[in-house]
Design an enzyme around this catalytic site. Structure first.
Site, PDB file in Angstrom:
ATOM      1  N   ASP A 199     -15.054   2.989   7.055  1.00 49.85           N
ATOM      2  CA  ASP A 199     -14.140   4.104   6.330  1.00 49.85           C
ATOM      3  C   ASP A 199     -14.523   4.833   5.331  1.00 49.85           C
ATOM      4  O   ASP A 199     -14.305   6.143   5.083  1.00 49.85           O
ATOM      5  CB  ASP A 199     -13.015   3.165   6.073  1.00 49.85           C
ATOM      6  CG  ASP A 199     -11.678   4.330   5.427  1.00 49.85           C
ATOM      7  OD1 ASP A 199     -11.433   5.150   6.318  1.00 49.85           O
ATOM      8  OD2 ASP A 199     -11.424   4.041   4.171  1.00 49.85           O
ATOM      9  N   HIS A 258       0.931  -1.111   0.053  1.00 46.81           N
ATOM     10  CA  HIS A 258       0.029   0.115  -0.150  1.00 46.81           C
ATOM     11  C   HIS A 258       0.850   1.257   0.082  1.00 46.81           C
ATOM     12  O   HIS A 258       1.908   1.281   0.933  1.00 46.81           O
ATOM     13  CB  HIS A 258      -0.782  -0.075   1.273  1.00 46.81           C
ATOM     14  CG  HIS A 258      -1.728   1.152   1.220  1.00 46.81           C
ATOM     15  ND1 HIS A 258      -2.775   1.546   0.659  1.00 46.81           N
ATOM     16  CD2 HIS A 258      -1.693   2.395   1.679  1.00 46.81           C
ATOM     17  CE1 HIS A 258      -3.819   2.403   0.885  1.00 46.81           C
ATOM     18  NE2 HIS A 258      -2.775   3.305   1.399  1.00 46.81           N
TER      19      HIS A 258
HETATM   20  N1  URA Z   1      -5.553   7.064   2.468  1.00 44.43           N
HETATM   21  C1  URA Z   1      -6.489   6.523   3.246  1.00 44.43           C
HETATM   22  O1  URA Z   1      -7.183   5.287   2.701  1.00 44.43           O
HETATM   23  N2  URA Z   1      -7.038   6.764   4.240  1.00 44.43           N
HETATM   24  C2  URA Z   1      -6.643   7.921   4.711  1.00 44.43           C
HETATM   25  O2  URA Z   1      -7.101   8.495   5.879  1.00 44.43           O
HETATM   26  C3  URA Z   1      -5.402   8.771   3.973  1.00 44.43           C
HETATM   27  C4  URA Z   1      -5.008   8.310   2.962  1.00 44.43           C
END
Ligand code: URA
Length: 439
Positions: free
Chosen positions: A161, A82
């Protein structure tokens, strides 16, 4: 529970209990509390912070708020990678095939880009025929048979999220270490790989401009991963000038292919080999990162990394001939214009954010998630930091399918180059490597 009481705990600088965190995440995901209340809580977290325990509990609750693909039927060690986001970062397309060529299983779900950093799924969409939305069965088969698959995130991964990020984005609560850590790690843990390599970008064109802040973010995320039983390492890498020379979807695919052919720019080649080496090490295939790196370098030199990319493209319906003739298969933008230098000297700095914005202006990026993008648009750098430039020499080329956007992008990118009579220092690309305190 009463949302006002829970917000009050954090507003007044207190510590949230595990029950309160779990309830807040579950109620937010179920739309049982209003956006303004979620935003108030996120702001309280932003201002008063979360300790390590709260951050780990928030991550876990967010991980469990959506679907979790079960990768256990895929034999081998699955390693995810990532990047926290950078301009010109196409390392998923260059590093992951190198790692897969050495036996690492890469089952990767990627997002679409928002803003100027671009998403891997958009880059892959530039390859004619490439299907990013594979069914889970086809995704798993591709990894089993070919060792690597990169698809779009079709499942509802870490559902909380999505809600939190959309609100953080419009309430100035993005740049916060516990919130970024929970956001990234909840998704990575839900996706189920055995090990995770984090590329934490640091510099002008990254979330983190300061190395100490980048170290803190890296430490927080590696600790969360280790607590969840994963092998996690973070590499902190420079993100000032764009990575490589290409910014824009098809342009970046072409550059990733160049890297795997051994003809790529130095910085992206170095980073791709280092990241792949670390993935090989995290998979337990090499017993030290340096040995992993040597394996990745060999996969670059013998062409097996390029073959892996080709196999993946073919497995997902894309035209594999793109690896032989990227421009012929993907096409090139109808219009291009060059930015020439008005000064003689050394390129001391290239502002990655400005190049990213110019690329977006040319049509390569989107402001809103459903904006259309021009897959052939973008910027290619003819000069990088440290290069000498004469008056009238080309600094960069802007590509677009729209002449008006092209002219606007050219005006924007003019501001990106800093040219001086003195030669700049050669700054390292890999700034630090961070592992968890628990490993
Ligand atoms: N990338 C993400 O997936 N979440 C964040 O809070 C910042 C960057």
């Amino acid at each position: 529970m009463d949302i006002c009481e829970v917000i009050k705990v954090k507003r007044d600088g207190g510590k949230l209990s595990e029950e309160e965190i779990k309830w807040f995440v579950a109620a937010s995901t179920a739309h049982e509390i209003a956006d303004y209340q979620i935003s108030a809580m996120l702001m309280a977290m932003y201002i008063n912070g979360l300790d390590d325990e709260e951050t780990a509990q928030l991550t876990k609750a967010m991980r469990d708020s959506g679907e979790k693909p079960d990768l256990s039927s895929i034999p081998g060690v699955k390693v995810d990678k990532h990047s926290t986001g950078g301009v010109g970062d196409k390392t998923t397309l260059s590093a992951c095939p190198l790692a897969a060529a050495c036996g690492v299983k890469v089952a990767k779900m990627s997002g679409r880009g928002l803003g100027f950093t671009g998403g891997t799924v958009d880059k892959l969409s530039a390859i004619p025929g490439y299907v990013t939305a594979l069914s889970e069965e086809d995704f798993f088969s591709c990894v089993k048979e070919r060792g690597i698959s990169v698809v779009s995130q079709t499942k509802d991964i870490a559902a909380a999220d999505k809600i939190f990020y959309a609100l953080r984005d419009v309430t100035a609560t993005v740049d916060n270490i516990p919130l970024i850590s929970a956001s990234i790690m909840s998704k990575k843990l839900a996706l189920g790989s055995d090990a995770i390599l984090l590329d934490v970008k640091c510099g002008e064109a990254a979330f983190m401009n300061d190395i100490e802040e980048a170290r803190k973010l890296a430490k927080t995320m590696t600790n969360i991963g280790a607590a969840a039983g994963k092998r996690v390492t973070a590499m902190i890498t420079a993100m000032d000038q764009p990575l490589g020379k290409a910014v824009g979807n098809a342009l970046e695919v072409r550059e990733a292919i160049d890297v795997l052919k051994g003809n790529g720019p130095e910085d992206i080649t170095e980073l791709s080999v280092a990241l792949a080496g670390m993935m090989i090490y995290l998979a337990g295939i090499a017993d030290a990162p340096e040995k992993g790196k040597a394996m990745a370098k060999a996969a670059l030199e013998d062409g097996s990394g390029l073959m892996k990319l080709r196999e993946m493209i073919e497995g997902q319906g894309g035209d594999p001939a793109v690896t032989d003739d990227p421009d012929g298969v993907m096409g090139t933008a109808s219009f291009k214009k060059e930015l020439v230098s008005e000064n003689e000297g050394y390129v001391n700095y290239i502002r990655g954010t400005i190049v990213g914005m110019a690329s977006m202006t040319a049509g390569a990026g989107r402001k809103m998630l459903d904006d259309e993008i021009d897959l052939l648009a973008g910027i290619t750098l003819n000069k990088k930091v440290g290069d000498h430039v004469e008056v009238g020499e080309t600094l960069c080329t802007v590509w677009s399918g729209d002449e008006r956007k092209l002219s606007e992008a050219l005006e924007t990118v003019r501001e990106a180059f800093v040219i001086d009579s003195t030669e700049p220092e050669n700054n390292p690309l890999i700034l630090d490597i961070v592992t968890s305190d628990m490993q």
